[in-house]
Design a protein around this motif. Structure first.
Motif, PDB file in Angstrom:
ATOM      1  N   LEU A  26       0.842  -1.196   0.000  1.00  0.00           N
ATOM      2  CA  LEU A  26       0.000   0.000   0.000  1.00  0.00           C
ATOM      3  C   LEU A  26       0.874   1.242   0.000  1.00  0.00           C
ATOM      4  CD1 LEU A  26      -2.523  -1.074   2.773  1.00  0.00           C
ATOM      5  CD2 LEU A  26      -2.959  -1.023   0.319  1.00  0.00           C
ATOM      6  N   ASP A  27       0.255   2.381  -0.223  1.00  0.00           N
ATOM      7  CA  ASP A  27       0.948   3.654  -0.148  1.00  0.00           C
ATOM      8  C   ASP A  27       1.177   4.013   1.324  1.00  0.00           C
ATOM      9  OD1 ASP A  27       2.024   6.141  -0.807  1.00  0.00           O
ATOM     10  OD2 ASP A  27       0.054   7.096  -0.880  1.00  0.00           O
ATOM     11  N   PRO A  28       2.409   4.329   1.721  1.00  0.00           N
ATOM     12  CA  PRO A  28       2.667   4.682   3.125  1.00  0.00           C
ATOM     13  C   PRO A  28       1.840   5.870   3.623  1.00  0.00           C
ATOM     14  CG  PRO A  28       4.727   4.320   1.977  1.00  0.00           C
ATOM     15  CD  PRO A  28       3.638   4.288   0.945  1.00  0.00           C
ATOM     16  N   LYS A  29       1.561   6.830   2.746  1.00  0.00           N
ATOM     17  CA  LYS A  29       0.744   7.980   3.157  1.00  0.00           C
ATOM     18  C   LYS A  29      -0.655   7.543   3.558  1.00  0.00           C
ATOM     19  CE  LYS A  29       3.158  11.305   0.304  1.00  0.00           C
ATOM     20  NZ  LYS A  29       3.084  12.212  -0.835  1.00  0.00           N
ATOM     21  N   VAL A  36      -3.656   7.907  11.827  1.00  0.00           N
ATOM     22  CA  VAL A  36      -4.013   9.165  12.507  1.00  0.00           C
ATOM     23  C   VAL A  36      -5.526   9.249  12.703  1.00  0.00           C
ATOM     24  CG1 VAL A  36      -4.057  11.676  12.245  1.00  0.00           C
ATOM     25  CG2 VAL A  36      -1.959  10.414  11.771  1.00  0.00           C
ATOM     26  N   LEU A  37      -6.285   8.873  11.691  1.00  0.00           N
ATOM     27  CA  LEU A  37      -7.742   8.902  11.828  1.00  0.00           C
ATOM     28  C   LEU A  37      -8.222   7.881  12.857  1.00  0.00           C
ATOM     29  CD1 LEU A  37      -8.884   9.359   8.122  1.00  0.00           C
ATOM     30  CD2 LEU A  37      -8.886  11.058   9.963  1.00  0.00           C
ATOM     31  N   SER A  38      -7.565   6.738  12.928  1.00  0.00           N
ATOM     32  CA  SER A  38      -7.973   5.734  13.914  1.00  0.00           C
ATOM     33  C   SER A  38      -7.698   6.210  15.340  1.00  0.00           C
ATOM     34  CB  SER A  38      -7.269   4.402  13.651  1.00  0.00           C
ATOM     35  OG  SER A  38      -5.922   4.455  14.067  1.00  0.00           O
ATOM     36  N   CYS A  39      -6.738   7.105  15.500  1.00  0.00           N
ATOM     37  CA  CYS A  39      -6.450   7.633  16.835  1.00  0.00           C
ATOM     38  C   CYS A  39      -7.584   8.509  17.359  1.00  0.00           C
ATOM     39  CB  CYS A  39      -5.139   8.412  16.836  1.00  0.00           C
ATOM     40  SG  CYS A  39      -3.702   7.332  16.769  1.00  0.00           S
ATOM     41  N   PRO A  44      -6.803   1.321  21.825  1.00  0.00           N
ATOM     42  CA  PRO A  44      -5.366   1.347  22.152  1.00  0.00           C
ATOM     43  C   PRO A  44      -4.453   1.506  20.926  1.00  0.00           C
ATOM     44  CG  PRO A  44      -6.110  -0.894  22.032  1.00  0.00           C
ATOM     45  CD  PRO A  44      -7.324  -0.029  21.779  1.00  0.00           C
ATOM     46  N   GLN A  45      -4.816   2.328  19.967  1.00  0.00           N
ATOM     47  CA  GLN A  45      -4.044   2.451  18.740  1.00  0.00           C
ATOM     48  C   GLN A  45      -2.615   2.928  19.007  1.00  0.00           C
ATOM     49  OE1 GLN A  45      -7.025   3.588  19.281  1.00  0.00           O
ATOM     50  NE2 GLN A  45      -8.371   3.286  17.561  1.00  0.00           N
ATOM     51  N   PHE A  46      -2.462   3.927  19.835  1.00  0.00           N
ATOM     52  CA  PHE A  46      -1.129   4.467  20.110  1.00  0.00           C
ATOM     53  C   PHE A  46      -0.275   3.427  20.830  1.00  0.00           C
ATOM     54  CE2 PHE A  46       1.968   7.101  22.438  1.00  0.00           C
ATOM     55  CZ  PHE A  46       2.551   7.724  21.356  1.00  0.00           C
TER      56      PHE A  46
END
Length: 60
Positions: A26-29, A36-39, A44-46
């Protein structure tokens, strides 16, 4: 598919998103934006990012 590792090139912080993107082709971006959106959601994403940072080997 390549193995799951943190690349030396293309890192921003630790290379976790870049490694996941490379593994899934996939594209890293896109992976960074998804992280970032999942945060913004509860969970516990972080903490998962920190654990992956420690457990994922760095490319040699």
């Amino acid at each position: 598919m390549t193995s799951l590792s943190r690349p030396r090139d293309g890192r921003w912080i630790a290379g976790v998103c870049a490694g996941i993107a490379r593994r899934l082709d996939l594209d890293p971006k896109a992976v960074r934006i998804a992280f970032v959106l999942s945060c913004l959601l509860p969970g516990p994403q972080f903490l998962a990012y920190l654990i992956l940072w420690v457990l994922m080997p760095s490319e040699d």
